[in-house]
Design a protein around this motif. Structure first.
Motif, PDB file in Angstrom:
ATOM      1  N   GLY A   1       0.826  -1.207   0.000  1.00 38.79           N
ATOM      2  CA  GLY A   1       0.000   0.000   0.000  1.00 38.79           C
ATOM      3  C   GLY A   1       0.856   1.252   0.000  1.00 38.79           C
ATOM      4  O   GLY A   1       2.021   1.231  -0.400  1.00 38.79           O
ATOM      5  N   LYS A   2       0.284   2.348   0.476  1.00 40.11           N
ATOM      6  CA  LYS A   2       0.987   3.630   0.496  1.00 40.11           C
ATOM      7  C   LYS A   2       1.431   3.985   1.912  1.00 40.11           C
ATOM      8  O   LYS A   2       0.778   3.627   2.885  1.00 40.11           O
TER       9      LYS A   2
ATOM     10  N   THR B   1       4.852  10.667  -0.343  1.00 45.66           N
ATOM     11  CA  THR B   1       4.060   9.442  -0.406  1.00 45.66           C
ATOM     12  C   THR B   1       4.826   8.361  -1.150  1.00 45.66           C
ATOM     13  O   THR B   1       5.177   8.524  -2.322  1.00 45.66           O
ATOM     14  N   LEU B   2       5.066   7.273  -0.450  1.00 42.12           N
ATOM     15  CA  LEU B   2       5.722   6.111  -1.045  1.00 42.12           C
ATOM     16  C   LEU B   2       4.648   5.072  -1.368  1.00 42.12           C
ATOM     17  O   LEU B   2       3.866   4.693  -0.495  1.00 42.12           O
ATOM     18  N   ASP B   3       4.602   4.618  -2.616  1.00 44.82           N
ATOM     19  CA  ASP B   3       3.566   3.696  -3.056  1.00 44.82           C
ATOM     20  C   ASP B   3       4.176   2.316  -3.295  1.00 44.82           C
ATOM     21  O   ASP B   3       4.831   2.075  -4.298  1.00 44.82           O
ATOM     22  N   ARG B   4       3.929   1.402  -2.345  1.00 44.59           N
ATOM     23  CA  ARG B   4       4.474   0.053  -2.472  1.00 44.59           C
ATOM     24  C   ARG B   4       3.603  -0.851  -3.349  1.00 44.59           C
ATOM     25  O   ARG B   4       3.993  -1.979  -3.640  1.00 44.59           O
ATOM     26  N   SER B   5       2.452  -0.353  -3.798  1.00 48.97           N
ATOM     27  CA  SER B   5       1.579  -1.182  -4.628  1.00 48.97           C
ATOM     28  C   SER B   5       2.211  -1.489  -5.974  1.00 48.97           C
ATOM     29  O   SER B   5       1.879  -2.483  -6.614  1.00 48.97           O
ATOM     30  N   ASN B   6       3.114  -0.614  -6.413  1.00 51.62           N
ATOM     31  CA  ASN B   6       3.835  -0.868  -7.663  1.00 51.62           C
ATOM     32  C   ASN B   6       5.324  -1.134  -7.410  1.00 51.62           C
ATOM     33  O   ASN B   6       6.171  -0.872  -8.263  1.00 51.62           O
ATOM     34  N   GLN B   7       5.615  -1.630  -6.184  1.00 50.78           N
ATOM     35  CA  GLN B   7       6.985  -2.003  -5.784  1.00 50.78           C
ATOM     36  C   GLN B   7       7.939  -0.811  -5.707  1.00 50.78           C
ATOM     37  O   GLN B   7       9.155  -0.984  -5.776  1.00 50.78           O
ATOM     38  N   GLN B   8       7.404   0.385  -5.560  1.00 54.75           N
ATOM     39  CA  GLN B   8       8.258   1.555  -5.390  1.00 54.75           C
ATOM     40  C   GLN B   8       9.064   1.412  -4.102  1.00 54.75           C
ATOM     41  O   GLN B   8       8.514   1.137  -3.045  1.00 54.75           O
ATOM     42  N   SER B   9      10.377   1.587  -4.203  1.00 53.13           N
ATOM     43  CA  SER B   9      11.234   1.406  -3.030  1.00 53.13           C
ATOM     44  C   SER B   9      11.830   2.714  -2.526  1.00 53.13           C
ATOM     45  O   SER B   9      12.517   2.720  -1.500  1.00 53.13           O
ATOM     46  N   SER B  10      11.569   3.816  -3.218  1.00 43.57           N
ATOM     47  CA  SER B  10      12.065   5.109  -2.745  1.00 43.57           C
ATOM     48  C   SER B  10      11.185   6.231  -3.282  1.00 43.57           C
ATOM     49  O   SER B  10      10.508   6.076  -4.303  1.00 43.57           O
TER      50      SER B  10
END
Length: 349
Positions: free
Chosen positions: A62-63, A134-143
């Protein structure tokens, strides 16, 4: 990640940023280093360490919102001046100034926490953040990065709590200096040049979420001459094929109608199987004796059972529940007649 081990010992991903003390101000002689360009744009970058072994890094999709507050400005020689919004917070920047004035001064993480971070976090609850990353881990964003014009200073970052269906995640707030240098970050390096991109890792701790299950029982008709009647249910919850909960419950009737029993603090996302192991002395199950549900932390789950009188004349009774014995390491439930009727994989919680 082997999630099975989480139930035996929670994975703790929260680490104090031990190296961060050095990243506030340098212990080498700043006067010999290039001066800080206070009008330069600085960049703050929040990073997820994908190798830190945390549940957050491996599971969360998630975010995460990260509040950023400018705690202090930096002069050309790197000395901090507290921002006016934090003037009444009791923050002591002396330890940071001492690092400039005396290269032999050592400052602990605990000193920074108690003298600066904890007080700044408390004050920040009354303030609006300067910005939110805002870091969005839903698209595997790591930074995620944020550019700040004329931004030389010390920044407080506070990641907001996040959650998914199974866990809630809390993060360590801390402070970071922008710009930074090899000497500031590591106490060593080939260059004392200022680096106007400052990076901090998100340090997290995962907490299990819990939900509840309601067993709803309807007795269509009742023969009062056969006394009160207990109906017995075994409840087993599994996650990743591992049993994480087992127990026995009764619902007692002295008349026809609907009664229910609620079981709290079941792990979220557990697959729960409820079996009516004793249908009453003179009653039959209608619609099956086993029901399943997936536990949700957001709303209670309900399984429903129905029974009807079968015209037999077997006298019932009210059963005791949670009557267990341990025999050679195996846990058994003892019924009202003293028989071992149910075996469990683990001691009920």
């Amino acid at each position: 990640m082997n999630k099975k081990h989480f139930w035996k010992k929670k994975i703790v991903g929260i680490f104090l940023a031990a190296a961060m003390v050095a990243s506030i101000l340098t212990a080498h002689q700043l006067m010999a280093a290039p001066r800080v360009e206070t009008d330069r744009t600085v960049t703050l970058t929040a990073l997820v360490d994908l190798k830190d072994g945390s549940v957050f890094a491996s599971e969360y999709a998630g975010k995460v919102e990260i509040e950023i507050y400018k705690l202090a400005t930096l002069s050309e020689v790197g000395k901090p001046s507290l921002d006016g919004r934090f003037a009444d917070a009791g923050i002591d920047l002396t330890i940071l100034n001492n690092l400039i004035d005396n290269s032999d001064v050592e400052v602990s993480v605990e000193q920074v926490k108690t003298s600066i971070v904890e007080k700044a976090v408390t004050k920040a609850t009354d303030l609006e953040p300067d910005m939110v990353m805002t870091l969005d881990r839903s698209n595997q964003q790591s930074s995620v990065s944020q550019n700040i014009e004329n931004g030389a200073g010390i920044y407080l970052y506070i990641p907001r709590e996040a959650m998914d269906e199974r866990y809630s995640y809390k993060f360590t707030p801390y402070i970071i200096c922008a710009p930074t240098s090899d000497y500031i970050k590591f106490g060593r390096g080939q260059s004392d040049a200022w680096d106007y991109t400052s990076v901090f890792n998100l340090k997290s701790q995962a907490y299990e979420r819990y939900g509840s299950l309601e067993i709803k029982k309807t007795l269509d008709n009742f023969n009062a001459s056969l006394q009160g009647q207990s109906f017995v249910y075994t409840v087993t919850a599994k996650i990743d094929d591992e049993t994480v909960f087992s127990n026995v419950y009764t619902i007692d009737f002295t008349a026809a109608g609907t009664r229910s029993r609620t079981i709290d603090k079941l792990p979220a996302q557990a697959q729960v199987t409820v079996t009516e192991t004793y249908t009453g002395s003179s009653y039959d199950t209608v619609g099956g004796d086993t029901k399943t549900a997936i536990i949700s932390a957001d709303e209670p789950q309900v399984v429903e059972f129905e029974n009807k009188y079968n015209d037999k004349l077997i006298i019932g009774g009210i059963a005791a529940e949670n009557n267990f014995v341990v025999d050679d390491g195996t846990i058994f439930w003892i019924d009202k007649d003293g028989n071992k009727v149910e075996q469990f994989n683990r001691i009920p919680q």
